[in-house]
Design a protein around this motif. Structure first.
Motif, short mmCIF file in Angstrom:
data_model
loop_
_atom_site.label_atom_id
_atom_site.label_comp_id
_atom_site.label_asym_id
_atom_site.label_seq_id
_atom_site.Cartn_x
_atom_site.Cartn_y
_atom_site.Cartn_z
N GLN A 167 34.82 74.22 75.98
CA GLN A 167 33.40 73.97 76.27
C GLN A 167 33.03 72.49 76.19
OE1 GLN A 167 31.38 76.41 73.42
NE2 GLN A 167 31.93 78.35 74.41
N ILE A 168 33.98 71.66 75.76
CA ILE A 168 33.72 70.22 75.63
C ILE A 168 34.26 69.51 76.85
CG2 ILE A 168 34.05 68.18 74.18
CD1 ILE A 168 34.64 70.06 71.85
N ASP A 169 33.39 68.84 77.59
CA ASP A 169 33.82 68.10 78.78
C ASP A 169 34.64 66.88 78.37
OD1 ASP A 169 32.47 69.87 80.40
OD2 ASP A 169 30.60 68.69 80.34
N GLY A 170 35.66 66.60 79.13
CA GLY A 170 36.44 65.38 78.91
C GLY A 170 37.45 65.48 77.78
N VAL A 171 37.69 66.70 77.28
CA VAL A 171 38.66 66.88 76.19
C VAL A 171 39.66 67.95 76.60
CG1 VAL A 171 38.99 67.63 73.80
CG2 VAL A 171 37.05 66.19 74.39
N THR A 172 40.94 67.64 76.48
CA THR A 172 42.01 68.60 76.75
C THR A 172 42.90 68.73 75.52
OG1 THR A 172 43.43 66.85 77.64
CG2 THR A 172 42.03 68.03 79.21
N PHE A 173 43.73 69.74 75.53
CA PHE A 173 44.62 69.92 74.38
C PHE A 173 45.91 70.60 74.82
CE2 PHE A 173 42.93 74.12 74.73
CZ PHE A 173 43.84 74.96 74.12
N GLU A 174 46.91 70.48 73.97
CA GLU A 174 48.16 71.21 74.14
C GLU A 174 48.58 71.74 72.79
OE1 GLU A 174 51.46 67.65 73.75
OE2 GLU A 174 50.66 68.11 75.74
N ASP A 175 49.27 72.86 72.80
CA ASP A 175 49.68 73.46 71.52
C ASP A 175 51.19 73.60 71.47
OD1 ASP A 175 50.54 76.25 72.46
OD2 ASP A 175 48.49 76.14 73.26
N ALA A 176 51.68 73.79 70.25
CA ALA A 176 53.12 73.97 70.04
C ALA A 176 53.32 74.86 68.83
CB ALA A 176 53.79 72.62 69.84
N ASP A 177 54.40 75.62 68.86
CA ASP A 177 54.76 76.44 67.70
C ASP A 177 55.44 75.57 66.65
OD1 ASP A 177 53.81 78.87 68.72
OD2 ASP A 177 55.63 79.12 69.94
N PRO A 178 55.37 75.97 65.39
CA PRO A 178 55.98 75.16 64.32
C PRO A 178 57.46 74.88 64.53
CG PRO A 178 54.58 76.87 63.39
CD PRO A 178 54.67 77.15 64.86
N GLU A 179 58.16 75.83 65.16
CA GLU A 179 59.59 75.64 65.39
C GLU A 179 59.87 74.46 66.30
OE1 GLU A 179 58.57 79.50 63.98
OE2 GLU A 179 57.94 78.48 65.82
N GLN A 180 58.89 74.11 67.15
CA GLN A 180 59.07 72.98 68.08
C GLN A 180 58.74 71.64 67.43
OE1 GLN A 180 56.46 75.47 70.96
NE2 GLN A 180 57.59 74.07 72.28
N GLU A 181 58.10 71.67 66.27
CA GLU A 181 57.67 70.44 65.61
C GLU A 181 58.55 70.19 64.39
OE1 GLU A 181 56.45 67.10 64.83
OE2 GLU A 181 55.44 68.06 66.52
N LYS A 182 59.33 69.13 64.43
CA LYS A 182 60.28 68.83 63.36
C LYS A 182 59.80 67.71 62.43
CE LYS A 182 63.15 71.77 65.17
NZ LYS A 182 63.36 73.08 64.53
N ARG A 183 58.69 67.04 62.79
CA ARG A 183 58.27 65.88 62.00
C ARG A 183 57.59 66.24 60.69
NH1 ARG A 183 56.28 62.37 67.14
NH2 ARG A 183 56.25 64.49 67.98
N SER A 184 56.98 67.41 60.62
CA SER A 184 56.34 67.83 59.38
C SER A 184 56.31 69.34 59.30
CB SER A 184 54.91 67.26 59.28
OG SER A 184 54.07 67.89 60.22
N SER A 185 56.23 69.85 58.10
CA SER A 185 56.18 71.30 57.92
C SER A 185 54.74 71.78 58.02
CB SER A 185 56.76 71.69 56.56
OG SER A 185 56.03 71.06 55.53
N PRO A 186 54.51 72.95 58.56
CA PRO A 186 53.15 73.47 58.70
C PRO A 186 52.55 73.78 57.32
CG PRO A 186 54.69 74.66 60.11
CD PRO A 186 55.50 73.84 59.16
N PRO A 187 51.23 73.73 57.23
CA PRO A 187 50.58 74.15 55.97
C PRO A 187 50.66 75.66 55.81
CG PRO A 187 48.93 73.66 57.63
CD PRO A 187 50.26 73.29 58.24
N VAL A 188 50.45 76.10 54.58
CA VAL A 188 50.59 77.53 54.26
C VAL A 188 49.22 78.11 53.93
CG1 VAL A 188 51.59 79.20 52.68
CG2 VAL A 188 52.93 77.24 53.43
N LYS A 189 48.90 79.21 54.60
CA LYS A 189 47.67 79.95 54.32
C LYS A 189 48.05 81.40 54.05
CE LYS A 189 43.11 81.09 56.16
NZ LYS A 189 42.19 81.00 57.33
N LEU A 190 47.76 81.87 52.84
CA LEU A 190 48.08 83.23 52.48
C LEU A 190 47.04 84.20 53.03
CD1 LEU A 190 49.08 82.72 48.73
CD2 LEU A 190 50.55 82.67 50.75
N ASN A 191 47.50 85.36 53.44
CA ASN A 191 46.59 86.37 53.99
C ASN A 191 47.09 87.74 53.55
OD1 ASN A 191 44.65 87.75 55.39
ND2 ASN A 191 45.60 87.47 57.39
#
Length: 670
Positions: free
Chosen positions: A298-322
């Protein structure tokens, strides 16, 4: 066992839209920001977005105003829109200026009042001297000293009764000292001062005044009343002034806090040094991803891309318990020790079950358990205390095991009709008549929980793709076999019955000990680690020889530690027996009162100790075998501030440059 799956989101857009992105997608939802510079190559020309927060000074001023008024700010809002602009900031400045003037005047009067009170206290000790102070202080040939002598030193003055050097005139006596003055010729004053110093004379400096001490004290008391009245008047003025402006100030403060938070979040962004583009990086739970995607589109002029944690090696994802609702209160204990790593195992259900089980066994009483459960529920509902919610399952567990041992508020025969009704001759277990059984059961529970903990270590190691750890570590398959073998050997020795043939026991134990002795090499081979061979064999053999002994001793100490479970069962029953004996006739009025008092002490004291001891068993005897607790917590920006406040904000701030910081649109009642 639930750890929420995450998505790494990289957002790109014009810097003019950064604020809108932050307020729409960060503060108002589940978003864990990361430093964008950690995810960008230095060669791309991006720089950190370092800016001075334009709201900090206004927030500080309002907090200073509240401090002057002596109140605590309540961040509330009504929802009516105003413009927080230069006029509004000027209004805040004027409030601070007016209150600062009143506060300065109050400080001046307060300081003067302290001086008057101090002088009055001094002169009060000398009201017995009916001589004008100005005459004493202006003697031409004598020097006069005012002060006090400790009571234990006062008798020593008698040694100087016949001297011609000084005269001591006592004016009053209190609990510790004799107050008065001494005078001496100016020529001998130094010698006299040394004499009184040896008597620990505590000299005080009397301010120059006219009149006798009694007359001066009367004037000081009148001045004290006058200053106190002026001080109360100023306090009333400040209180009235704050009451008139508090609602507006508190609402502006609430919104400026949110605006300040939003602005602080800009520091996570990176800006292209050659253009007006920004990059913002963060983690979004998969459960919130659709909502996030909808918001950002809904925001004009802003784009994004996503990735799964397995594709990102520079840092570990944060943990949220559910976790499921019954297990959720026990997340507090897991967080206390440390969150599991992302992709690891959430042990909250294990903690919930074992903690409730052990607590119930150690605090077995049907009536007291129900009190804990009901009390914990009420405290949680009224106060919202997380720890209180844990008492509900623990109390229910205590009530259940209380049925097994037949204890209701310490009354051991109260449930006998129930047992007879269901065909039992009596309570299933009489604690004080089965001490050995209780202790053996405690050890048995310990053995079972240690083996389960080691089994969890095998499961976690396999899940983390470390088969070597799962097989050959102290808490792996080899460790389980060795521990079980040693337990069988001890059981056979104590009972006199053969659980395992002696030859089998010796062979299995020796093989397992050898495997543990070389576990580092074996784990390195299986898990394909680097440099797993020892540099010096002599050091390796010596070190591992003592480590193997330590492993066996640790198995023993961890198991014996569970004796505390049985000990607490006995202590609980013993304490209630003591109060029962003190009560005499338990069903008389006096006996009932005594039992109520005893139950209150036991519930409060032993309940606390039991909770601590069970937590110790969890952390030291179980967690240490399979759990690292090295996860990074998920810090949602939306959880840092009251979301209900944020949702009423329109365009928390518009500017992207310092010059435009004059106009900030915030919904506030004026």
């Amino acid at each position: 066992m639930a750890i929420e799956k995450m998505k790494l989101v990289r957002t790109y857009g014009l810097i003019d839209h950064l604020d809108e992105f932050i307020t729409s997608c960060c503060i108002s939802g589940d978003f864990h920001p990361e430093n964008a510079m950690d995810y960008i190559s230095d060669s791309l020309g991006f720089v950190p977005l370092n800016e001075e927060n334009p709201y900090s000074s206004s927030i500080q001023k309002i907090e200073e105003i509240a401090s002057i008024a002596g109140v605590t700010l309540k961040d509330t809002f009504k929802g009516d829109e105003i413009i927080v602009d230069s006029d509004e900031f000027g209004y805040i400045d004027s409030l601070k200026e007016k209150l600062s003037e009143s506060f300065a005047k109050r400080t001046e009067i307060s300081d003067k009042l302290k001086e008057v009170e101090a002088s009055a206290e001094q002169f009060n000790h000398f009201v017995g001297i009916d001589v004008p102070i100005e005459e004493l202080l202006s003697c031409e040939f004598l020097k006069v000293r005012f002060g006090s002598i400790p009571k234990d030193c006062y008798p020593k003055l008698k040694a100087y009764e016949n001297n011609n050097l000084f005269v001591f005139l006592e004016s009053s006596v209190d609990e510790k000292s004799h107050w008065g003055i001494y005078s001496a010729p100016r020529a001998q004053i130094d010698e006299v001062d040394r004499i009184f110093a040896s008597l620990y004379f505590d000299r005080i400096r009397i301010p120059f005044s006219t009149g006798t001490p009694k007359e001066i004290l009367t004037k000081l008391n009148a001045e004290k009343e006058k200053l106190t009245a002026e001080l109360n008047k100023i306090d009333t003025e400040i209180a009235d002034f704050w009451a008139e402006n508090s609602e507006h100030c508190e609402q502006v403060h609430a919104y400026l806090e949110i605006a300040s938070l939003a602005f602080d979040l800009r520091r996570y962004a990176a800006k292209d040094s050659d253009s007006d583009y920004f990059i913002y990086v963060g983690w979004v739970p998969k459960s919130s991803y659709k909502w996030f995607k909808k918001k950002i589109e809904q925001i004009d002029g802003v784009t994004f891309e996503d990735a799964d944690p397995e594709q990102e090696k520079r840092s570990s994802p944060p943990v949220k318990l559910n976790n499921k609702k019954p297990f959720r209160p026990f997340e507090m204990f897991v967080e206390m020790y440390g969150l599991p790593s992302y992709g690891g195992v959430d042990i909250t259900p294990f903690v919930a079950i074992t903690y409730s089980l052990l607590f119930g066994i150690m605090f077995a009483d049907f009536g007291q358990g129900l009190v804990l459960a009901i009390g914990g529920y009420l405290v949680y509902k009224i106060k919202g205390t997380k720890l209180a919610k844990i008492l509900v399952p623990c109390g229910m567990s205590s009530a259940f095991f209380g049925l097994l041992v037949g204890s209701v508020f310490g009354y051991e025969e109260l449930l006998d009709p129930v047992y007879h009704a269901i065909g039992l001759p009596g309570k299933p277990l009489s604690v004080m008549d089965s001490i050995n059984t209780v202790l053996i059961l405690a050890i048995g529970i310990g053995v079972a929980l240690v083996i389960v903990s080691m089994g969890l270590n095998v499961f976690c190691s396999l899940k983390n793709k470390k088969p070597g750890e799962a097989l050959f570590s102290t808490n792996g398959v080899v460790g389980i076999i060795l521990y079980a073998t040693l337990v069988c050997a001890v059981v056979g020795f104590m009972s006199g019955k053969t659980v395992l043939p002696a030859g089998v026991t010796v062979i299995v134990a020796v093989v397992c000990i050898l495997l543990l002795f070389f576990q580092e090499i074996l784990i390195g081979m299986v898990d394909k680690k680097e440099n797993y061979m020892p540099e010096k064999w002599s050091d390796y053999i010596m070190q591992n020889f003592f480590e193997v002994i330590e492993y066996i001793l640790t198995y023993f100490s961890n198991t014996v530690s569970f004796l505390r479970v049985g000990a607490f069962v006995l202590v609980h029953a013993g304490m209630m027996m003591v109060f029962s004996s003190l009560a005499g006739d338990e069903y008389s009025v006096g006996g009932i009162i005594s039992m109520i008092f005893g139950n209150i002490i036991v519930i409060a004291l032993e309940g606390l100790l039991t909770g601590i001891q069970v937590l110790r068993l969890e952390f030291y005897e179980m967690f240490s075998r399979f759990y690292a607790g090295d996860g990074k917590p998920f810090n949602s920006v939306g959880m840092r501030k009251n979301r209900s406040v944020f949702f009423s904000i329109k365009n928390v701030f518009k500017p992207s440059t310092p010059e435009d910081n004059e106009n900030v649109v915030i919904k506030v009642k004026k």
